[in-house]
Design a protein around this motif. Structure first.
Motif, PDB file in Angstrom:
ATOM      1  N   GLU A  99       3.877   5.949  -0.929  1.00  0.00           N
ATOM      2  CA  GLU A  99       4.749   7.069  -0.546  1.00  0.00           C
ATOM      3  C   GLU A  99       5.903   7.254  -1.523  1.00  0.00           C
ATOM      4  N   GLU A 155       9.197   7.039  -1.464  1.00  0.00           N
ATOM      5  CA  GLU A 155      10.197   7.995  -0.962  1.00  0.00           C
ATOM      6  C   GLU A 155      11.453   8.076  -1.822  1.00  0.00           C
ATOM      7  N   THR A 161       8.594   1.795   0.024  1.00  0.00           N
ATOM      8  CA  THR A 161       7.364   2.482   0.431  1.00  0.00           C
ATOM      9  C   THR A 161       6.384   2.628  -0.742  1.00  0.00           C
ATOM     10  N   CYS A 162       6.570   1.785  -1.728  1.00  0.00           N
ATOM     11  CA  CYS A 162       5.630   1.751  -2.861  1.00  0.00           C
ATOM     12  C   CYS A 162       5.045   0.349  -2.985  1.00  0.00           C
ATOM     13  N   GLN A 173       2.826   1.467   4.852  1.00  0.00           N
ATOM     14  CA  GLN A 173       4.113   1.234   4.202  1.00  0.00           C
ATOM     15  C   GLN A 173       5.201   1.176   5.278  1.00  0.00           C
TER      16      GLN A 173
END
Ligand code: FES
Length: 106
Positions: A37, A39, A48-49, A105
């Motif tokens: 993601e 973000e 979120t990675c 995530q």
């Protein structure tokens, strides 16, 4: 060009030719690989990675810096080979790197 393989959670392998200096996250986003993601856009501020580094590569890729390690506390299902993909910069030393995307995530 350097080879990077990102394995999606469903097992689909994405074999990519990537630019040296680009991050694993940037390549995942650029190639619309599901599950990354990212973000915060690579600022090491969202977790979120999150990816798992293939066992054969954990030593070469190394451990997270303290700031990344703090962010990993916010990731789900963290394992010893967990890294934030925005913090892994591709280059000749990582030619052939394999990472796996977690089920979710955050
Ligand atoms: Fe936000 Fe990596 S993209 S921590």
């Amino acid at each position: 060009m350097t080879k990077l393989t990102i394995v999606a959670f469903d097992g689909t392998r994405h074999d990519l030719d990537v630019q040296d200096g680009s991050t694993v996250m940037e390549n995942a986003v650029r190639n619309s690989i599901p599950g990354i993601e990212a973000e915060c856009g690579g600022a090491c501020a969202c977790a979120t990675c999150h990816v798992y580094v293939d066992e054969a590569w954990t030593e070469a890729v190394g451990a997270p810096e303290p700031m990344e390690e703090d962010m990993l506390d916010f990731a789900a299902d963290v394992q010893p080979n967990s890294r934030l993909s925005c913090q892994i910069k591709m280059g000749p030393d990582f030619d052939g790197l394999v990472v796996r995307v977690p089920e979710r995530q955050g």
